[in-house]
Design a protein around this motif. Structure first.
Motif, PDB file in Angstrom:
ATOM      1  N   GLU A  40      -9.768 -15.558  -1.007  1.00 20.24           N
ATOM      2  CA  GLU A  40      -7.885 -15.659  -0.705  1.00 20.24           C
ATOM      3  C   GLU A  40      -7.741 -14.267  -0.368  1.00 20.24           C
ATOM      4  O   GLU A  40      -7.814 -13.329  -1.090  1.00 20.24           O
ATOM      5  CB  GLU A  40      -7.622 -16.238  -1.937  1.00 20.24           C
ATOM      6  N   ASP A  41      -6.947 -14.020   0.537  1.00 14.93           N
ATOM      7  CA  ASP A  41      -6.220 -12.977   0.992  1.00 14.93           C
ATOM      8  C   ASP A  41      -4.953 -12.643   0.097  1.00 14.93           C
ATOM      9  O   ASP A  41      -4.370 -13.668  -0.133  1.00 14.93           O
ATOM     10  CB  ASP A  41      -5.885 -13.158   2.589  1.00 14.93           C
ATOM     11  N   PHE A  42      -4.954 -11.674  -0.417  1.00 19.12           N
ATOM     12  CA  PHE A  42      -3.633 -11.093  -1.050  1.00 19.12           C
ATOM     13  C   PHE A  42      -2.929  -9.849  -0.288  1.00 19.12           C
ATOM     14  O   PHE A  42      -3.740  -8.934  -0.053  1.00 19.12           O
ATOM     15  CB  PHE A  42      -3.976 -10.856  -2.378  1.00 19.12           C
ATOM     16  N   SER A  43      -1.783  -9.689   0.178  1.00 16.50           N
ATOM     17  CA  SER A  43      -0.971  -8.684   0.383  1.00 16.50           C
ATOM     18  C   SER A  43       0.307  -8.450  -0.249  1.00 16.50           C
ATOM     19  O   SER A  43       0.696  -9.389  -0.777  1.00 16.50           O
ATOM     20  CB  SER A  43      -0.651  -8.602   1.940  1.00 16.50           C
ATOM     21  N   GLY A  44       0.376  -7.132  -0.895  1.00 13.55           N
ATOM     22  CA  GLY A  44       1.616  -6.945  -1.613  1.00 13.55           C
ATOM     23  C   GLY A  44       2.263  -5.542  -1.188  1.00 13.55           C
ATOM     24  O   GLY A  44       1.518  -4.713  -0.828  1.00 13.55           O
ATOM     25  N   ASN A  45       3.548  -5.563  -1.096  1.00  9.92           N
ATOM     26  CA  ASN A  45       4.411  -4.602  -0.642  1.00  9.92           C
ATOM     27  C   ASN A  45       4.522  -3.605  -1.952  1.00  9.92           C
ATOM     28  O   ASN A  45       4.968  -4.096  -3.075  1.00  9.92           O
ATOM     29  CB  ASN A  45       5.796  -4.551  -0.178  1.00  9.92           C
ATOM     30  N   MET A  46       3.775  -2.328  -2.105  1.00  4.80           N
ATOM     31  CA  MET A  46       4.066  -1.337  -3.325  1.00  4.80           C
ATOM     32  C   MET A  46       5.457  -0.777  -3.301  1.00  4.80           C
ATOM     33  O   MET A  46       5.710   0.140  -4.414  1.00  4.80           O
ATOM     34  CB  MET A  46       2.754  -0.463  -3.349  1.00  4.80           C
ATOM     35  N   GLY A  47       6.172  -0.835  -2.183  1.00  7.57           N
ATOM     36  CA  GLY A  47       7.366   0.302  -2.062  1.00  7.57           C
ATOM     37  C   GLY A  47       8.361  -0.112  -3.227  1.00  7.57           C
ATOM     38  O   GLY A  47       9.272   0.871  -3.445  1.00  7.57           O
ATOM     39  N   PHE A  48       8.506  -1.044  -4.053  1.00  7.24           N
ATOM     40  CA  PHE A  48       9.583  -1.337  -4.747  1.00  7.24           C
ATOM     41  C   PHE A  48       9.088  -0.995  -5.994  1.00  7.24           C
ATOM     42  O   PHE A  48       9.827  -0.768  -6.968  1.00  7.24           O
ATOM     43  CB  PHE A  48       9.911  -3.059  -5.049  1.00  7.24           C
ATOM     44  N   LEU A  49       7.671  -0.321  -6.313  1.00  2.98           N
ATOM     45  CA  LEU A  49       7.360   0.171  -7.529  1.00  2.98           C
ATOM     46  C   LEU A  49       7.870   1.418  -7.916  1.00  2.98           C
ATOM     47  O   LEU A  49       7.904   1.948  -9.166  1.00  2.98           O
ATOM     48  CB  LEU A  49       5.833   0.172  -7.386  1.00  2.98           C
ATOM     49  N   PHE A  50       8.122   2.397  -6.842  1.00  5.54           N
ATOM     50  CA  PHE A  50       8.418   3.717  -7.053  1.00  5.54           C
ATOM     51  C   PHE A  50       9.667   4.109  -6.314  1.00  5.54           C
ATOM     52  O   PHE A  50      10.049   3.509  -5.299  1.00  5.54           O
ATOM     53  CB  PHE A  50       7.348   4.436  -6.767  1.00  5.54           C
ATOM     54  N   GLU A  51      10.380   5.177  -6.937  1.00  2.07           N
ATOM     55  CA  GLU A  51      11.682   5.631  -6.265  1.00  2.07           C
ATOM     56  C   GLU A  51      11.350   6.869  -5.445  1.00  2.07           C
ATOM     57  O   GLU A  51      10.792   7.657  -5.917  1.00  2.07           O
ATOM     58  CB  GLU A  51      12.801   5.770  -7.306  1.00  2.07           C
ATOM     59  N   GLY A  52      11.836   7.090  -4.280  1.00  2.00           N
ATOM     60  CA  GLY A  52      11.499   8.256  -3.211  1.00  2.00           C
ATOM     61  C   GLY A  52      11.231   7.913  -1.950  1.00  2.00           C
ATOM     62  O   GLY A  52      10.907   7.004  -1.715  1.00  2.00           O
ATOM     63  N   ASP A  53      11.428   9.134  -1.294  1.00  2.00           N
ATOM     64  CA  ASP A  53      11.222   8.891   0.354  1.00  2.00           C
ATOM     65  C   ASP A  53       9.857   9.791   0.460  1.00  2.00           C
ATOM     66  O   ASP A  53       9.374  10.508  -0.120  1.00  2.00           O
ATOM     67  CB  ASP A  53      12.337   9.743   1.024  1.00  2.00           C
ATOM     68  N   ASN A  54       9.388   9.006   1.581  1.00  2.00           N
ATOM     69  CA  ASN A  54       7.993   9.616   2.204  1.00  2.00           C
ATOM     70  C   ASN A  54       6.901   9.579   1.022  1.00  2.00           C
ATOM     71  O   ASN A  54       6.152  10.697   0.860  1.00  2.00           O
ATOM     72  CB  ASN A  54       8.217  10.992   2.528  1.00  2.00           C
TER      73      ASN A  54
END
Length: 90
Positions: A40-54
């Motif tokens: 089963e394929d799983f894809s998740g966006n980790m961008g919401f986990l941490f605050e910061g740019d770049n």
């Protein structure tokens, strides 16, 4: 005749993180567990986990034969080839 060059120097307090590689603030926690079927394929966006740019993201797996991971930008992908369990560290 003298030439004058003026520079402004700002000193930072001892609590400054200038020049240090410090972890970004955590804005949300990932789920404690994810149950996936073999293949089963799983894809998740980790961008919401941490605050910061770049930010750059990496994920380590305790067992790549059970949970091989890949990261592209902020996206974590897992396609488990066999049954078992593994711990992922983001």
């Amino acid at each position: 005749m003298h030439s004058t060059n003026t520079r402004t120097v700002t000193t930072l307090g001892s609590n400054s993180n200038l020049g240090q590689n410090v972890a970004p603030p955590v804005t949300d926690n990932p789920p404690n567990s994810i149950a996936l079927e073999t293949g089963e394929d799983f894809s998740g966006n980790m961008g919401f986990l941490f605050e910061g740019d770049n930010l750059s993201y990496s994920v380590d797996t305790s067992d790549p034969s059970v949970a091989p991971v890949s990261v592209s930008g902020k996206t974590l992908s897992i396609v488990p080839p066999k049954s078992g369990s593994a711990t992922l560290t983001i």
